[in-house]
Design an enzyme around this catalytic site. Structure first.
Site, PDB file in Angstrom:
ATOM      1  CB  SER A  51     -51.766 105.134  86.405  1.00 26.13           C
ATOM      2  OG  SER A  51     -51.195 103.853  86.503  1.00 26.13           O
ATOM      3  CE  LYS A  63     -50.119 103.165  83.710  1.00 28.98           C
ATOM      4  NZ  LYS A  63     -51.217 102.255  84.105  1.00 28.98           N
ATOM      5  CE1 TYR A  83     -46.133 102.361  84.158  1.00 32.89           C
ATOM      6  CE2 TYR A  83     -45.398 100.789  85.819  1.00 32.89           C
ATOM      7  CZ  TYR A  83     -46.405 101.524  85.226  1.00 32.89           C
ATOM      8  OH  TYR A  83     -47.689 101.441  85.714  1.00 32.89           O
ATOM      9  CE1 TYR A 115     -55.379 102.010  84.086  1.00 35.97           C
ATOM     10  CE2 TYR A 115     -56.187 102.484  86.288  1.00 35.97           C
ATOM     11  CZ  TYR A 115     -55.173 102.510  85.351  1.00 35.97           C
ATOM     12  OH  TYR A 115     -53.956 103.046  85.697  1.00 35.97           O
ATOM     13  CB  VAL A 172     -52.756 103.162  92.704  1.00 32.93           C
ATOM     14  CG1 VAL A 172     -53.423 102.129  91.838  1.00 32.93           C
ATOM     15  CG2 VAL A 172     -51.282 103.239  92.446  1.00 32.93           C
TER      16      VAL A 172
HETATM   17  N1  GLU Z   1     -47.115 102.277  89.489  1.00 34.47           N
HETATM   18  C1  GLU Z   1     -48.416 101.682  89.544  1.00 34.47           C
HETATM   19  C2  GLU Z   1     -48.367 100.261  89.010  1.00 34.47           C
HETATM   20  O1  GLU Z   1     -47.780 100.043  88.018  1.00 34.47           O
HETATM   21  C3  GLU Z   1     -49.412 102.513  88.820  1.00 34.47           C
HETATM   22  C4  GLU Z   1     -50.808 101.936  88.786  1.00 34.47           C
HETATM   23  C5  GLU Z   1     -51.912 102.982  88.778  1.00 34.47           C
HETATM   24  O2  GLU Z   1     -51.689 104.115  89.225  1.00 34.47           O
HETATM   25  O3  GLU Z   1     -53.048 102.659  88.336  1.00 34.47           O
HETATM   26  O4  GLU Z   1     -48.874  99.365  89.582  1.00 34.47           O
END
Ligand code: GLU
Length: 326
Positions: A82, A85, A207, A259, A277
């Protein structure tokens, strides 16, 4: 980082001593302080991520002058997840303009987990581009005639930020693709509301590919420093993002990047940041530096345990909180 020093009424301000050596010694001390922390769990909902070594730990700071300070496993590659993003959000802003993007994805923090399914009841818009729902819509807004062209544009964009060739990890991509039940469901929901207008599987692929881009802690800090430098890479001089959109991206990172702990992060750390993550967190200090930390074990909110501690420590010791007078 250069400091202006007040000398006297006659001479006014002169270029003061640089505090570069301080940065390295503070990074070293912070690394030592937290290297033995064993709290947290390595993410396993994407099966390949579970293979990460919980001991990996790297910290890097890159100033807007291009000076690099680092300690630990700074060259260990990992998928950025993430932390991708904010970068794709920037690209979507350039491709579509601010108003069009805002029509599709709001910029409201909602205090929910990264994969929460919360959409505006009237418009069907995801609350912000840092959560998965918003990032999926953003992926659908990347220009390109084919999926390959879109992916190539994303990789070229990452290259402008890092200053080196970027690629994605096909094994992590396949692993996530096969287990993306929730993101797939979300994609279909977003397609049903009209928030996504393209083929859901293709959007999902793009994505997951952006999340599987491989970087080292040094790369990520360099990418953060490019944001800090107004969108221009500190060493190559190449522009990665128009300055007006850097402002937009950093605003959203500040309010939504962490988040459901974005508020507490803004309060305690005070640095626009994004976590992923895989255990990466990067932060941006406008006109000063970019910082990245990588350590795979995560807390219950999905943030690197050591990463959070390091940012809290650096914010305090280097006086980096954006609202702190030093
Ligand atoms: N590819 C992960 C997902 O979509 C990224 C989530 C993250 O890094 O917070 O679940």
């Amino acid at each position: 980082m250069r400091y202006l020093q007040y000398t006297s009424v006659e001479t006014g301000f002169t270029e003061g001593e640089t505090h570069m050596s301080d940065i390295q010694s503070i990074l070293d001390a912070t690394y030592e302080k937290y290297k033995d922390v064993t709290d947290g769990t390595v993410a396993s909902y994407i099966p390949e991520l579970a293979k990460a070594d919980p001991n990996w730990f790297g910290i890097v700071a890159v100033t807007t002058d291009g000076d690099v300070y680092g300690v630990g496993d700074v060259s260990q590659g990992f998928t950025i997840q993430s932390t991708s993003k904010p970068f794709t959000y920037g690209l979507a802003l350039e491709d579509n303009g601010r108003e069009r993007v805002l029509e599709k994805v709001a910029v409201e923090p909602v205090g929910k987990q990264f994969n929460a399914i919360v959409l505006d009841e009237k418009t069907g818009r995801p609350p912000n581009p840092m959560m998965n729902a918003g990032a999926l819509v953003i992926a659908s807004m990347i220009e390109g005639a084919t999926l390959t062209e879109k992916l190539n544009r994303i990789l070229a964009m990452f290259q402008r930020y890092s200053g080196r060739k970027m690629y994605f990890d096909g094994i992590v991509f396949t692993s996530e693709r096969q287990t993306s039940f929730r993101n797939r469901a979300m994609g279909n929901l977003l397609r049903s509301t009209g928030a996504i207008e393209l083929n859901v599987e293709e959007v999902l692929d793009l994505y997951i590919q952006q999340c599987a881009v491989v970087a080292t802690t040094t790369d990520l800090a360099m990418m953060a420093a490019t944001f800090a430098n107004g969108g221009v890479h500190p060493l190559t001089g190449e522009r990665a993002l128009q300055a007006k959109y850097v402002r937009d991206v950093l605003s959203v990172m500040h309010s939504c990047g962490m988040y459901d702990s974005s508020g507490e992060w803004a309060y305690r750390v005070g640095i626009p940041a994004k976590s992923g993550v895989s255990g990466a967190i990067f932060g941006v200090l406008p006109n000063k530096m970019g910082i990245a930390v990588f350590s795979p074990p995560l807390d219950e909110r999905g943030h690197s345990v050591r990463g959070v501690k390091v940012f809290e420590e650096l914010s305090e010791r280097l006086c980096l909180h954006i609202f702190q007078q030093c």
